[in-house]
Design a protein around this motif. Structure first.
Motif, PDB file in Angstrom:
ATOM      1  N   PHE A  57       7.815  12.915  -6.201  1.00  0.00           N
ATOM      2  CA  PHE A  57       7.540  12.125  -5.090  1.00  0.00           C
ATOM      3  C   PHE A  57       6.183  11.916  -5.004  1.00  0.00           C
ATOM      4  N   SER A  58       5.674  10.754  -4.888  1.00  0.00           N
ATOM      5  CA  SER A  58       3.901  10.505  -4.764  1.00  0.00           C
ATOM      6  C   SER A  58       4.019   8.954  -4.398  1.00  0.00           C
ATOM      7  N   GLU A  59       2.984   8.843  -3.361  1.00  0.00           N
ATOM      8  CA  GLU A  59       2.710   7.321  -3.067  1.00  0.00           C
ATOM      9  C   GLU A  59       2.044   6.412  -3.961  1.00  0.00           C
ATOM     10  N   ALA A  60       1.196   7.346  -4.786  1.00  0.00           N
ATOM     11  CA  ALA A  60       0.296   6.718  -5.897  1.00  0.00           C
ATOM     12  C   ALA A  60       0.149   7.583  -7.001  1.00  0.00           C
ATOM     13  N   TYR A  61       0.282   7.359  -7.993  1.00  0.00           N
ATOM     14  CA  TYR A  61       0.037   8.126  -9.071  1.00  0.00           C
ATOM     15  C   TYR A  61      -0.391   7.631 -10.487  1.00  0.00           C
TER      16      TYR A  61
ATOM     17  N   PRO B 275      -0.341  12.870  -9.684  1.00  0.00           N
ATOM     18  CA  PRO B 275      -0.782  12.272  -8.376  1.00  0.00           C
ATOM     19  C   PRO B 275      -2.090  11.832  -8.209  1.00  0.00           C
TER      20      PRO B 275
ATOM     21  N   GLY C  61       2.279  -0.455  -7.535  1.00  0.00           N
ATOM     22  CA  GLY C  61       1.851  -0.690  -6.218  1.00  0.00           C
ATOM     23  C   GLY C  61       1.245  -1.941  -5.632  1.00  0.00           C
TER      24      GLY C  61
ATOM     25  N   THR D 265       1.561  -6.176  -5.284  1.00  0.00           N
ATOM     26  CA  THR D 265       2.596  -7.071  -4.367  1.00  0.00           C
ATOM     27  C   THR D 265       2.385  -8.518  -5.189  1.00  0.00           C
TER      28      THR D 265
END
Length: 359
Positions: free
Chosen positions: A12-16, A33, A71, A73
């Motif tokens: 689990f990581s927001e950004a990696y 990460p 990440g 859009t």
């Protein structure tokens, strides 16, 4: 995905970031990460149809069994796609222990590993089967073995030890020859590469190609791959199934260790129909034949192949029984009365009625 066979990835990581390292037929992904946290390693095996694709997250391809989202859009997804589900992944950074040095990235170690272990039982087998043994030929697959053996004109069912011991003798003779300078030795290697050298250079040709030659969904790329092939699936080449059931392609004689009971099959070129060719004239006889053909359903290729095998191998027991029944059936019908007997019967009936028969 719900149908994926691989384990859950506890990461689990927001950004990696993702980096990849290849070794033979395995690929290791490292998920690192960008902030605090420990990296996660995954080691993949691709099977026959596994691949990675980067695509819009809203347009996932079928059989996308593991997905990494970007990440941006709108987001994109890096997907591990495997139609046949022969591929797999496992947690951890360790390579599979029973695989030898990589033919690409560890060439010298790969070469030494083969030549110093020629007494291994793996080399009692035909060379085409030994080439698929990842303990010694880590990275060589089905189409590569056919291409390598074809370029060297080695029969696929020659004994592996016979082929490789000759190679070892040649290498020792080169080393002991004092008249050969280093530049001459390198030149000889370039002009006359041996089997182990081709195990490195032939897959390098594919990797060095600018296009992704293996993407069947891209007709141009797949056509380029087919044009690169010299033997595998090429019209005019012969094929046999090895002792493991894998098909090997070759030219010429198969070799002394070829499986018994099989005949090499030649790949035929598929002829395309000419749109400008004149239509055949239709006569009364041909129209009747076409009508009969329309009533009788066409045979499937598999059915035709089975019938060809029956002709080659002789009739099967079940069909022979069917023919015996068909020939025995007329014996159950009413026996035919000879002509003379019929005439005598008619004459006796007429005499009984007081009629005279004509002579």
């Amino acid at each position: 995905s719900a149908v994926g066979k691989g384990p859950e990835v506890p990461f689990f990581s927001e950004a990696y970031g993702i980096t990849a390292t290849a070794r033979g037929k395995e690929l290791r992904l490292t998920l690192a990460p960008l902030g605090p946290g420990e990296p996660q390693h995954l080691v993949f095996r691709f099977g026959m149809s596994g691949s990675f694709r980067l695509c819009p997250a809203a347009q996932l391809p079928r059989h996308a069994h593991l997905r990494f989202l970007t990440g941006e859009t709108p987001p994109r997804a890096l997907c591990f796609v495997d139609v046949r589900r022969f591929g797999s992944w496992r947690l951890g950074d360790a390579w599979q222990p029973d695989r030898g040095p990589c033919v690409l990235t560890e060439y010298q170690a790969f070469r030494e590993n083969v030549l110093k272990n020629l007494d291994d039982r793996a080399f009692d087998k035909p060379i085409c089967e030994a080439l698929l043994n990842q303990k010694f030929f880590n990275g060589i697959g089905n189409y590569l073995r056919s291409e390598i053996l074809y370029r060297l004109k080695i029969p696929p069912f020659e004994k592996a030890r016979t082929v490789l011991e000759a190679l070892k003798d040649q290498e020792q003779a080169r080393t002991k020859n004092p008249s050969l300078t280093l530049s001459k030795k390198l030149k000889l290697k370039r002009e006359n590469p041996d089997l182990l050298e081709l195990c490195h250079s032939v897959p390098m040709e594919v990797i060095a190609a600018e296009k992704n030659l293996f993407d069947p969904s891209d007709s141009d790329n797949y056509a380029a791959f087919k044009n690169w092939l010299q033997c595998y699936l090429v019209p005019g080449m012969s094929s046999l199934r090895d002792h493991n059931g894998r098909t090997v392609w070759f030219q010429g004689e198969p070799g002394p260790m070829a499986p018994k009971g099989q005949k090499p099959r030649k790949k035929r070129a598929q002829l395309k129909a000419d749109p400008e060719a004149p239509a055949p004239k239709v006569t009364k006889g041909t129209s009747k034949r076409r009508t009969r053909a329309a009533v009788k359903p066409p045979k499937s290729p598999k059915k035709e192949e089975e019938e060809k095998e029956e002709v080659a191998d002789g009739p099967r027991k079940g069909r022979a029984r069917g023919r015996r029944k068909a020939t025995a059936a007329p014996a159950l019908s009413k026996p035919e009365v000879p002509i003379k007997v019929r005439r005598s019967l008619r004459t006796s009936v007429r005499r009984g009625r007081g009629e005279t028969g004509s002579s």
